[in-house]
Scaffold this motif. Structure first.
Motif, short mmCIF file in Angstrom:
data_model
loop_
_atom_site.label_atom_id
_atom_site.label_comp_id
_atom_site.label_asym_id
_atom_site.label_seq_id
_atom_site.Cartn_x
_atom_site.Cartn_y
_atom_site.Cartn_z
N HIS A 124 3.39 5.44 6.90
CA HIS A 124 3.33 3.98 6.73
C HIS A 124 2.58 3.61 5.44
N GLN A 125 1.49 4.31 5.16
CA GLN A 125 0.71 3.97 3.96
C GLN A 125 1.50 4.31 2.69
N LYS A 126 2.22 5.41 2.71
CA LYS A 126 3.06 5.77 1.56
C LYS A 126 4.15 4.71 1.35
N LYS A 127 4.76 4.27 2.44
CA LYS A 127 5.80 3.24 2.35
C LYS A 127 5.19 1.91 1.87
N MET A 128 4.00 1.60 2.33
CA MET A 128 3.34 0.37 1.90
C MET A 128 3.09 0.40 0.38
N LEU A 129 2.70 1.55 -0.13
CA LEU A 129 2.50 1.68 -1.59
C LEU A 129 3.82 1.43 -2.33
N GLU A 130 4.92 1.94 -1.80
CA GLU A 130 6.24 1.68 -2.42
C GLU A 130 6.57 0.20 -2.38
N LEU A 131 6.30 -0.44 -1.25
CA LEU A 131 6.60 -1.87 -1.11
C LEU A 131 5.75 -2.72 -2.05
N LEU A 132 4.49 -2.34 -2.23
CA LEU A 132 3.62 -3.06 -3.17
C LEU A 132 4.15 -2.93 -4.59
#
Length: 181
Positions: A124-132
């Motif tokens: 989830h944190q890796k995906k959140m970084l992509e979304l940011l």
């Protein structure tokens, strides 16, 4: 309050990177340590992360869809909405934390959890970084997201990011206190 959109996204990326690094440290703990609770009615480390994963499941999907569908382009300044700013600020860790009730569906207490919960949080944190990163291309004010508790309320994308990431910070602080015992 007005803030540079890129400064906001950078601050949120920094926080998310710290959450990711902390979660990687948690992978070194035993399941016994991760399932420890300070009292019968308090959450363990894995329950805190499972709680965040349940919110992550909703918000990562919601944010992904809204960024993909957005027809807006980036704007230099982000001005939080009244409700979004209130929600985000209420999640920020403080010295004297106020207890909050969680929705029954988001409460993992006494669940049978294993280290896969940590792996999901890391994803989830890796995906959140992509979304940011993707969010740099859209207007953080005009792009709106649904929230998990009501279909009637929409928040500005910038406020949604702040809420989710500050919520993560709140519970990571809780985890640190649990692991001190």
């Amino acid at each position: 309050m007005k803030i540079s959109a890129s400064a906001l996204l950078n601050e949120l990326k920094d926080r998310t990177s710290q959450h990711l690094e902390y979660a990687r440290i948690l992978t070194l703990k035993t399941e016994e340590e991760l399932n420890f609770r300070t009292s019968q009615d308090s959450w363990s480390t894995l329950e805190c992360l499972e709680h965040l994963n349940r919110y992550g499941d909703f918000y990562i999907s919601e944010i992904t869809n809204r960024i993909t569908a957005s027809k807006t382009s980036t704007k230099d300044i982000f001005k939080p909405g009244i409700l979004g700013n209130y929600f985000a600020k209420s999640m920020l860790p403080k010295e004297k934390m106020n207890k909050m009730k969680t929705l029954k569906t988001m409460n993992p207490i006494h669940s049978n959890l294993d280290k896969n919960v940590v792996d999901t949080f890391i994803k989830h944190q890796k995906k959140m970084l992509e979304l940011l990163e993707d969010a740099q291309k859209v207007d953080l004010e005009k792009t709106k997201t649904n929230i998990s508790i009501s279909k009637l309320i929409k928040l500005k994308l910038g406020d949604t990011f702040r809420f989710v990431i500050y919520h993560n910070a709140r519970h990571i602080g809780q985890i640190k206190r649990i692991l001190l015992h």
